[in-house]
Design a protein around this motif. Structure first.
Motif, mmCIF file in Angstrom:
data_model
loop_
_atom_site.group_PDB
_atom_site.id
_atom_site.type_symbol
_atom_site.label_atom_id
_atom_site.label_comp_id
_atom_site.label_asym_id
_atom_site.label_seq_id
_atom_site.Cartn_x
_atom_site.Cartn_y
_atom_site.Cartn_z
ATOM 1 N N GLY A 273 8.087 -7.245 -1.153
ATOM 2 C CA GLY A 273 6.808 -7.433 -1.842
ATOM 3 C C GLY A 273 6.640 -6.486 -3.008
ATOM 4 N N HIS A 274 7.198 -5.297 -2.894
ATOM 5 C CA HIS A 274 7.133 -4.314 -3.981
ATOM 6 C C HIS A 274 8.028 -4.729 -5.144
ATOM 7 C CE1 HIS A 274 8.146 -0.547 -6.127
ATOM 8 N NE2 HIS A 274 6.913 -0.191 -5.821
ATOM 9 N N ASP B 254 12.420 6.130 0.922
ATOM 10 C CA ASP B 254 12.787 7.010 2.037
ATOM 11 C C ASP B 254 12.925 6.227 3.341
ATOM 12 O OD1 ASP B 254 12.820 9.198 0.382
ATOM 13 O OD2 ASP B 254 10.811 9.900 0.931
ATOM 14 N N PHE B 255 11.976 5.324 3.582
ATOM 15 C CA PHE B 255 12.022 4.496 4.785
ATOM 16 C C PHE B 255 13.306 3.671 4.818
ATOM 17 C CE2 PHE B 255 7.298 4.626 5.705
ATOM 18 C CZ PHE B 255 7.453 5.056 7.010
ATOM 19 N N LEU B 256 13.612 3.046 3.697
ATOM 20 C CA LEU B 256 14.769 2.158 3.623
ATOM 21 C C LEU B 256 16.075 2.927 3.818
ATOM 22 C CD1 LEU B 256 15.397 -0.825 3.190
ATOM 23 C CD2 LEU B 256 15.644 -0.356 0.750
ATOM 24 N N ILE B 257 16.173 4.073 3.175
ATOM 25 C CA ILE B 257 17.378 4.908 3.323
ATOM 26 C C ILE B 257 17.551 5.330 4.781
ATOM 27 C CG2 ILE B 257 18.378 7.164 2.756
ATOM 28 C CD1 ILE B 257 17.125 6.831 -0.055
ATOM 29 N N ASN B 258 16.439 5.727 5.414
ATOM 30 C CA ASN B 258 16.493 6.162 6.809
ATOM 31 C C ASN B 258 16.892 5.020 7.740
ATOM 32 O OD1 ASN B 258 15.947 8.002 9.077
ATOM 33 N ND2 ASN B 258 14.202 6.660 9.458
ATOM 34 N N LEU B 259 16.286 3.848 7.534
ATOM 35 C CA LEU B 259 16.615 2.693 8.371
ATOM 36 C C LEU B 259 18.069 2.277 8.198
ATOM 37 C CD1 LEU B 259 13.573 0.239 8.223
ATOM 38 C CD2 LEU B 259 14.341 1.619 10.143
ATOM 39 N N ASN B 260 18.540 2.299 6.959
ATOM 40 C CA ASN B 260 19.921 1.918 6.686
ATOM 41 C C ASN B 260 20.895 2.873 7.370
ATOM 42 O OD1 ASN B 260 21.870 0.234 5.374
ATOM 43 N ND2 ASN B 260 22.221 1.879 3.917
ATOM 44 N N LYS B 261 20.587 4.168 7.309
ATOM 45 C CA LYS B 261 21.442 5.172 7.947
ATOM 46 C C LYS B 261 21.461 4.987 9.464
ATOM 47 C CE LYS B 261 22.217 10.152 8.416
ATOM 48 N NZ LYS B 261 22.433 10.047 9.878
ATOM 49 N N ARG B 262 20.279 4.774 10.036
ATOM 50 C CA ARG B 262 20.204 4.601 11.479
ATOM 51 C C ARG B 262 20.917 3.328 11.925
ATOM 52 N NH1 ARG B 262 14.341 5.891 13.827
ATOM 53 N NH2 ARG B 262 15.588 6.024 15.718
ATOM 54 N N ASN B 263 20.822 2.292 11.116
ATOM 55 C CA ASN B 263 21.508 1.043 11.427
ATOM 56 C C ASN B 263 23.025 1.253 11.436
ATOM 57 O OD1 ASN B 263 21.361 -1.900 11.866
ATOM 58 N ND2 ASN B 263 22.325 -2.046 9.860
ATOM 59 N N GLU C 24 0.818 -1.208 0.000
ATOM 60 C CA GLU C 24 0.000 0.000 0.000
ATOM 61 C C GLU C 24 0.854 1.263 0.000
ATOM 62 O OE1 GLU C 24 -2.997 0.022 2.988
ATOM 63 O OE2 GLU C 24 -4.052 -1.716 2.139
ATOM 64 N N ALA C 25 2.142 1.114 0.308
ATOM 65 C CA ALA C 25 3.037 2.268 0.336
ATOM 66 C C ALA C 25 3.622 2.506 -1.056
ATOM 67 C CB ALA C 25 4.168 2.041 1.341
ATOM 68 N N SER C 26 3.847 3.772 -1.389
ATOM 69 C CA SER C 26 4.429 4.116 -2.687
ATOM 70 C C SER C 26 5.911 3.772 -2.705
ATOM 71 C CB SER C 26 4.244 5.608 -2.962
ATOM 72 O OG SER C 26 5.011 6.377 -2.049
ATOM 73 N N SER C 27 6.465 3.624 -3.892
ATOM 74 C CA SER C 27 7.889 3.312 -4.023
ATOM 75 C C SER C 27 8.755 4.424 -3.442
ATOM 76 C CB SER C 27 8.241 3.067 -5.491
ATOM 77 O OG SER C 27 7.909 4.197 -6.283
ATOM 78 N N GLU C 28 8.303 5.680 -3.596
ATOM 79 C CA GLU C 28 9.066 6.823 -3.065
ATOM 80 C C GLU C 28 9.120 6.763 -1.533
ATOM 81 O OE1 GLU C 28 6.567 7.088 -5.186
ATOM 82 O OE2 GLU C 28 7.551 7.758 -7.043
ATOM 83 N N LEU C 29 7.967 6.451 -0.934
ATOM 84 C CA LEU C 29 7.912 6.362 0.528
ATOM 85 C C LEU C 29 8.769 5.208 1.025
ATOM 86 C CD1 LEU C 29 6.659 7.508 3.102
ATOM 87 C CD2 LEU C 29 4.738 5.932 2.787
ATOM 88 N N LEU C 30 8.703 4.064 0.354
ATOM 89 C CA LEU C 30 9.507 2.906 0.733
ATOM 90 C C LEU C 30 10.992 3.215 0.624
ATOM 91 C CD1 LEU C 30 7.649 -0.151 -0.846
ATOM 92 C CD2 LEU C 30 7.857 0.443 1.574
#
Length: 311
Positions: free
Chosen positions: A194-195, A27-36, A19-25
């Motif tokens: 899934g995307h 951003d989420f992934l980049i943020n999680l990777n940076k925080r990790n 249900e999430a757009s590719s752009e939102l995904l």
């Protein structure tokens, strides 16, 4: 454990994918990777000290008994780890009270731990309570529900004590509660998977991923010890090996990807290699690292004597 205190909980996992757009995904992934990466770079000597099996099991049981979202349990573990390290550091770097030097050696340290022992159960609960307030999928634990629950498990505390403990933890965390946790990584990686691979049944993998992640969390010491053995080819790990390996233990991107790989192997073994390759593309982690972690985890799940290999 105790009777239910919250109504209208989320009784079953109901996460909606795609249900999430590719752009939102992205951003989420980049943020999680940076925080990790930031988290791995800033690891201290006490990393993981408060993620011992009994503590995590205790937190998961509170979360389940109060019918909170599972995410709250993993979040509470992270809050407890961060708070306790900061709290103990502050206590032991505070100048010794006047007159304590005349007492036997280590008496101040012993007194600190004795006092902390009394507060510790309430501190744990405060971390769960704060985590519940950060969850979008379940009711927060209010003070009344907190007191009733604590009384039911034998802790006689007042509303003021609950509020004071919660405030103490908040201040100790400097009001920064948005800590990343392993379940968030699993959820986002599944969403991206899934995307990218629409044929992957991520909605069916998700419930099993919960069980696998909980298993890994509760068997954390044994699983990572086996993974370390695989890394050093089953030689006796040196102190240097162990110090370097801490970055692997705290790598939530690796953990999230490996949990998904294990669930895929169990449910859809024919898709295993395809999913591992896609997870590698998503995370930047080598397929071998994901396979090694998955193999060790499956070894512990089935009670084998050596890691499960994939051919």
């Amino acid at each position: 454990m105790a009777k239910r205190f919250l109504s209208s909980p989320r009784d079953k996992i109901n996460y909606k994918f795609r249900e999430a757009s590719s752009e939102l995904l992205s951003d989420f992934l980049i943020n999680l990777n940076k925080r990790n990466k930031d988290n791995i770079k800033s690891l201290g000597k006490c990393s993981g000290t408060f993620k011992e099996k009994k503590l995590m099991e205790h937190i998961f049981l509170i979360t389940k008994d109060m019918r909170l979202d599972p995410l709250a349990g993993y979040h509470a573990v992270e809050l407890l780890q961060r708070f306790m390290v900061k709290h103990l550091t502050d206590l032991f770097t505070t100048p010794t009270p006047q007159g304590a030097t005349a007492e036997p050696p280590r008496s101040y340290e012993a007194a600190v731990f004795d006092k902390l022992k009394e507060k510790f159960p309430l501190i744990i609960f405060s971390c769960v309570q704060l985590a519940s307030k950060m969850s979008l999928h379940s009711r927060m634990i209010d003070t009344g529900a907190a007191v009733r629950f604590l009384h039911s498990v034998g802790l006689s505390v007042s509303k003021k004590a609950v509020l004071d403990s919660e405030l103490m933890v908040l201040k100790g965390l400097e009001f920064r509660l948005n800590a990343p946790n392993p379940l968030t990584y699993v959820e986002i990686l599944l969403e991206v998977l899934g995307h990218n691979e629409s044929s992957t049944p991520v909605d069916r993998l998700y419930p099993l991923c919960h069980h696998v992640l909980q298993f890994v969390s509760l068997q954390r010491t044994a699983i990572y010890e086996s993974l370390l053995g695989t890394t050093v080819q089953w030689e006796s790990p040196t102190t240097e090996h162990r110090e370097k390996f801490v970055t692997v233990i705290e790598d939530y991107m690796l953990l999230g990807g490996s949990v998904i790989a294990v669930a895929t192997f169990i449910l859809y073994v024919r898709k295993y290699e395809q999913v591992v390759k896609e997870l590698s593309n998503i995370t930047g982690i080598s397929p071998k690292s994901i396979r090694d972690f998955a193999g060790v985890t499956l070894m512990h799940i089935v009670g084998a004597s050596s890691p499960v290999t994939f051919t």
